[in-house]
Design a protein around this motif. Structure first.
Motif, mmCIF file in Angstrom:
data_model
loop_
_atom_site.group_PDB
_atom_site.id
_atom_site.type_symbol
_atom_site.label_atom_id
_atom_site.label_comp_id
_atom_site.label_asym_id
_atom_site.label_seq_id
_atom_site.Cartn_x
_atom_site.Cartn_y
_atom_site.Cartn_z
ATOM 1 N N ARG A 148 46.682 -89.891 77.048
ATOM 2 C CA ARG A 148 46.368 -88.470 77.291
ATOM 3 C C ARG A 148 44.958 -88.150 76.803
ATOM 4 O O ARG A 148 44.209 -87.431 77.459
ATOM 5 N N PHE A 149 44.581 -88.682 75.637
ATOM 6 C CA PHE A 149 43.198 -88.469 75.164
ATOM 7 C C PHE A 149 42.204 -89.113 76.122
ATOM 8 O O PHE A 149 41.147 -88.547 76.393
ATOM 9 N N ARG A 150 42.559 -90.293 76.649
ATOM 10 C CA ARG A 150 41.625 -90.979 77.566
ATOM 11 C C ARG A 150 41.455 -90.202 78.871
ATOM 12 O O ARG A 150 40.362 -90.171 79.430
ATOM 13 N N GLU A 151 42.551 -89.579 79.320
ATOM 14 C CA GLU A 151 42.427 -88.764 80.547
ATOM 15 C C GLU A 151 41.500 -87.580 80.315
ATOM 16 O O GLU A 151 40.691 -87.217 81.162
ATOM 17 N N ALA A 152 41.643 -86.954 79.115
ATOM 18 C CA ALA A 152 40.832 -85.769 78.820
ATOM 19 C C ALA A 152 39.363 -86.131 78.605
ATOM 20 O O ALA A 152 38.472 -85.357 78.931
ATOM 21 N N ARG A 153 39.104 -87.294 78.025
ATOM 22 C CA ARG A 153 37.714 -87.705 77.688
ATOM 23 C C ARG A 153 37.640 -89.217 77.912
ATOM 24 O O ARG A 153 37.893 -90.011 76.995
ATOM 25 N N PRO A 154 37.310 -89.641 79.138
ATOM 26 C CA PRO A 154 37.414 -91.069 79.483
ATOM 27 C C PRO A 154 36.655 -92.016 78.546
ATOM 28 O O PRO A 154 37.093 -93.141 78.343
ATOM 29 N N ASP A 155 35.545 -91.576 77.940
ATOM 30 C CA ASP A 155 34.810 -92.527 77.092
ATOM 31 C C ASP A 155 35.199 -92.412 75.618
ATOM 32 O O ASP A 155 34.483 -92.915 74.749
ATOM 33 N N ILE A 156 36.329 -91.783 75.321
ATOM 34 C CA ILE A 156 36.677 -91.563 73.907
ATOM 35 C C ILE A 156 36.882 -92.889 73.172
ATOM 36 O O ILE A 156 37.414 -93.853 73.743
ATOM 37 N N ALA A 157 36.425 -92.943 71.914
ATOM 38 C CA ALA A 157 36.631 -94.132 71.077
ATOM 39 C C ALA A 157 37.734 -93.817 70.063
ATOM 40 O O ALA A 157 37.838 -92.679 69.599
ATOM 41 N N PHE A 158 38.514 -94.847 69.747
ATOM 42 C CA PHE A 158 39.611 -94.658 68.804
ATOM 43 C C PHE A 158 39.398 -95.494 67.549
ATOM 44 O O PHE A 158 38.947 -96.638 67.628
ATOM 45 N N SER A 159 39.757 -94.890 66.410
ATOM 46 C CA SER A 159 39.900 -95.685 65.191
ATOM 47 C C SER A 159 41.267 -95.341 64.614
ATOM 48 O O SER A 159 41.898 -94.364 65.045
ATOM 49 N N ALA A 160 41.750 -96.168 63.687
ATOM 50 C CA ALA A 160 43.092 -95.924 63.149
ATOM 51 C C ALA A 160 43.260 -96.627 61.807
ATOM 52 O O ALA A 160 42.420 -97.429 61.406
ATOM 53 N N ASP A 161 44.364 -96.292 61.133
ATOM 54 C CA ASP A 161 44.801 -97.024 59.939
ATOM 55 C C ASP A 161 46.081 -97.770 60.309
ATOM 56 O O ASP A 161 46.910 -97.255 61.086
ATOM 57 N N VAL A 162 46.239 -98.946 59.739
ATOM 58 C CA VAL A 162 47.455 -99.726 59.970
ATOM 59 C C VAL A 162 47.778 -100.498 58.698
ATOM 60 O O VAL A 162 46.885 -100.787 57.907
ATOM 61 N N MET A 163 49.050 -100.797 58.528
ATOM 62 C CA MET A 163 49.487 -101.475 57.319
ATOM 63 C C MET A 163 50.279 -102.718 57.690
ATOM 64 O O MET A 163 50.989 -102.698 58.705
ATOM 65 N N VAL A 164 50.186 -103.760 56.887
ATOM 66 C CA VAL A 164 51.083 -104.914 57.087
ATOM 67 C C VAL A 164 51.922 -105.092 55.829
ATOM 68 O O VAL A 164 51.502 -104.718 54.733
ATOM 69 N N GLY A 165 53.130 -105.661 56.026
ATOM 70 C CA GLY A 165 53.968 -106.015 54.884
ATOM 71 C C GLY A 165 54.763 -104.873 54.299
ATOM 72 O O GLY A 165 55.204 -104.941 53.143
ATOM 73 N N PHE A 166 55.017 -103.827 55.112
ATOM 74 C CA PHE A 166 55.918 -102.767 54.635
ATOM 75 C C PHE A 166 57.294 -103.408 54.400
ATOM 76 O O PHE A 166 57.668 -104.360 55.093
ATOM 77 N N PRO A 167 58.083 -102.897 53.416
ATOM 78 C CA PRO A 167 59.391 -103.504 53.136
ATOM 79 C C PRO A 167 60.202 -103.743 54.412
ATOM 80 O O PRO A 167 60.357 -102.839 55.232
ATOM 81 N N GLY A 168 60.668 -104.960 54.568
ATOM 82 C CA GLY A 168 61.516 -105.306 55.709
ATOM 83 C C GLY A 168 60.748 -105.657 56.967
ATOM 84 O O GLY A 168 61.354 -105.971 57.993
ATOM 85 N N GLU A 169 59.407 -105.644 56.945
ATOM 86 C CA GLU A 169 58.638 -105.951 58.156
ATOM 87 C C GLU A 169 58.820 -107.428 58.528
ATOM 88 O O GLU A 169 58.478 -108.322 57.755
ATOM 89 N N THR A 170 59.361 -107.680 59.722
ATOM 90 C CA THR A 170 59.583 -109.054 60.179
ATOM 91 C C THR A 170 58.375 -109.518 60.993
ATOM 92 O O THR A 170 57.503 -108.721 61.336
ATOM 93 N N GLU A 171 58.413 -110.801 61.364
ATOM 94 C CA GLU A 171 57.357 -111.339 62.223
ATOM 95 C C GLU A 171 57.328 -110.584 63.552
ATOM 96 O O GLU A 171 56.271 -110.277 64.091
ATOM 97 N N GLN A 172 58.542 -110.260 64.068
ATOM 98 C CA GLN A 172 58.627 -109.517 65.329
ATOM 99 C C GLN A 172 57.974 -108.130 65.191
ATOM 100 O O GLN A 172 57.226 -107.695 66.068
ATOM 101 N N ASP A 173 58.254 -107.444 64.074
ATOM 102 C CA ASP A 173 57.626 -106.134 63.834
ATOM 103 C C ASP A 173 56.098 -106.282 63.822
ATOM 104 O O ASP A 173 55.373 -105.471 64.414
ATOM 105 N N PHE A 174 55.632 -107.332 63.133
ATOM 106 C CA PHE A 174 54.189 -107.554 63.037
ATOM 107 C C PHE A 174 53.592 -107.806 64.429
ATOM 108 O O PHE A 174 52.522 -107.288 64.759
ATOM 109 N N MET A 175 54.325 -108.567 65.261
ATOM 110 C CA MET A 175 53.840 -108.837 66.627
ATOM 111 C C MET A 175 53.716 -107.533 67.427
ATOM 112 O O MET A 175 52.825 -107.375 68.254
#
Ligand code: SAM
Ligand code: SF4
Length: 467
Positions: free
Chosen positions: A316-343
């Motif tokens: 939806r953001f890309r439709e509104a502003r096609p050249d928009i750039a994204f940044s984000a925060d992400v975490m690994v190793g939250f309790p119970g995170e499996t290999e599948q979750d990580f994938m």
């Protein structure tokens, strides 16, 4: 003397800028202040405001710890590492305090709020502990400490935060053409891993009139870009919604660029998306933390969205502003995170192709809901996942940067380049850093720059013409 919990009788009506006689007494001494800042942009802004308040009272800033009369440690406790960094610096200051007992050491910010009296017990060389809601009291408390008052703890949550209305002196910052502006503080979301609601308190929005008044004042002083700050700006309620606030700021003469952070995906609504379609001054970049690509983990994190919902929001953001750039925060190793979750997290990274991704290993934080879960992803596995994720993200970032080669952008010039003598650096609307050959007199101006080369963390370009 220890005065625990000094409460300010009417913090919301207190005036902040009239020096009293005690201030004049200290300014005659020309006390020198050194501020150490840990953590996010919100802490950087608090430190600039602290510096502003001290300089209004005649204190001078110093870069040298050894010559300081007052040292402020403005702390962060979001992750264990940030907490440890602040504590080890604080530990090192005990020798200085022993050598010069008149030195005043104040601890402010999230660790001050989290540890309170415990901090004074463990670090007897600390004179003052000032929590996240009482920063407006700091100069007066420091005055008292310079006159001998020791061991104060001021860390009550309040229903309003007067310090939000303090206008920082942007001329004291390295980039006086950019102003960071607080729009809200605190958080009501209680993501299960996060200490912020416990140390910054409930969400409090600053009144829109105050935000707009501050930005008008900055614009009249030559500020070109405003960067709005809050833990979750999308739930802003200061007499208008956040999209309404953006529209109001957009109409202020002199302001060329508007940025904001942070946005919780669950509160990013159609109105916010429409702002990217309608408001040309709104920069083509949004920071939208996703934390995990696994629905199972997102539920355990108390995030209130699914991976599909997040990916649709990106579209939806890309439709509104096609050249928009994204940044984000992400975490690994939250309790119970499996290999599948990580994938599944890796899959979100492939689909969105963020320009910048801040990635962290989960660390247990006191007071949080997740602290009662077993921290069961072994440290080595957390490190492995982080290495895999960061390696792939580096490739994506470089590919995104390479796609910009040959294009010409408006660049707001921030200062001298730290890379090459004779070059200056600035930012595109996408928040990409561009270095190019140019005079220092360009600082604070917007110029057209054509990108000629892409590096991992920045672009190189040539000046086209002044915009
Ligand atoms: N308000 C923002 C949001 O909703 O995403 C985040 C603010 S938080 C101060 C900054 C980042 O630190 C988070 O997005 C998260 O990725 C990370 N973080 C928070 N708690 C953490 C923890 N216990 N362990 C590791 N990283 C954490
Ligand atoms: Fe922390 Fe979640 Fe609030 Fe962000 S939204 S500050 S991660 S509790």
């Amino acid at each position: 003397m220890r005065a625990t919990e000094l409460t300010d009788p009417s913090p919301c009506t207190r005036t902040l800028d009239a020096p009293d006689t005690a201030d004049i007494w200290v300014s005659r001494m020309k006390a020198r202040v050194k501020i150490f800042t840990y953590g996010c942009q919100m802490n950087d802004l608090d430190s600039l405001k602290i510096q502003t308040e001290f300089s209004r009272r005649g204190f001078t800033a110093t870069g040298y710890t050894r010559e300081a009369d007052v040292i402020v440690i403005n702390t962060c406790s979001v992750r264990q590492k940030a907490y440890e960094k602040a504590m080890s610096n604080l530990g090192r200051l005990s020798a200085l305090k022993r050598a010069r007992p008149s030195l005043v050491i104040a601890v402010t910010g999230c660790v001050a709020q989290q540890d309170r009296e415990g901090l004074l017990r463990r670090m007897p060389h600390v004179d003052l502990v000032v929590g996240t809601h009482q920063l407006h009291l700091l100069p007066d408390l420091v005055q008292d400490a310079l006159k001998g008052a020791r061991g104060r703890v001021v860390a009550e949550f309040s229903t309003c935060i007067p310090f939000m209305d303090t206008i920082p002196d942007t001329t004291l910052s390295a980039e006086p053409h950019r102003a960071y502006v607080t729009v809200m503080q605190g958080c009501d979301n209680f993501c299960s891993y996060c200490i912020v609601p416990h140390v910054r308190g409930p969400e409090i929005s600053r009144r829109a009139e105050s935000v707009i008044g501050e930005i008008r004042a900055h614009a009249s002083q030559g500020v070109r870009e405003v960067f709005l700050l809050g833990q979750n700006v999308n739930s802003y309620r200061g007499g208008m919604s956040f999209p309404e606030l953006l529209r109001a700021i957009h109409s202020i003469d002199g302001i060329e660029r508007i940025r904001f952070t942070t946005s919780h995906p669950k509160d990013a609504n159609d109105d916010l998306v429409a702002c990217f379609r309608d408001l040309p001054k709104l920069c083509s970049h949004i920071h939208l933390p996703f934390q995990s690509g696994s629905d199972r983990v997102l539920v355990a994190m108390n995030r209130h969205y699914t991976r599909e919902w997040y990916l649709e929001l990106i579209e939806r953001f890309r439709e509104a502003r096609p050249d928009i750039a994204f940044s984000a925060d992400v975490m690994v190793g939250f309790p119970g995170e499996t290999e599948q979750d990580f994938m599944e997290t890796m899959d979100v990274i492939e689909r969105v192709r963020f320009d910048v991704l801040y990635s962290f290993k989960y660390s247990v934080r006191p007071m949080t809901a997740a602290a009662s879960l077993a921290d069961d992803v072994p440290a080595r596995e957390k490190s492995r996942r982080l290495v895999v994720l960061q390696a792939r993200q580096r490739e994506i970032t470089l590919e995104n940067n390479m796609r910009r080669v040959g294009s010409t952008y408006d660049v707001l010039v921030d200062g001298a380049s730290t890379r090459v003598e004779g070059q200056v650096k600035g930012r595109t609307t996408h928040n990409a850093i561009v270095n190019f050959t140019g005079e220092r007199s360009l600082v604070g101006r917007t110029v057209r720059v054509t990108v000629t080369r892409a590096q991992q963390n920045s672009l190189t370009g040539v000046l086209s013409d002044a915009a």
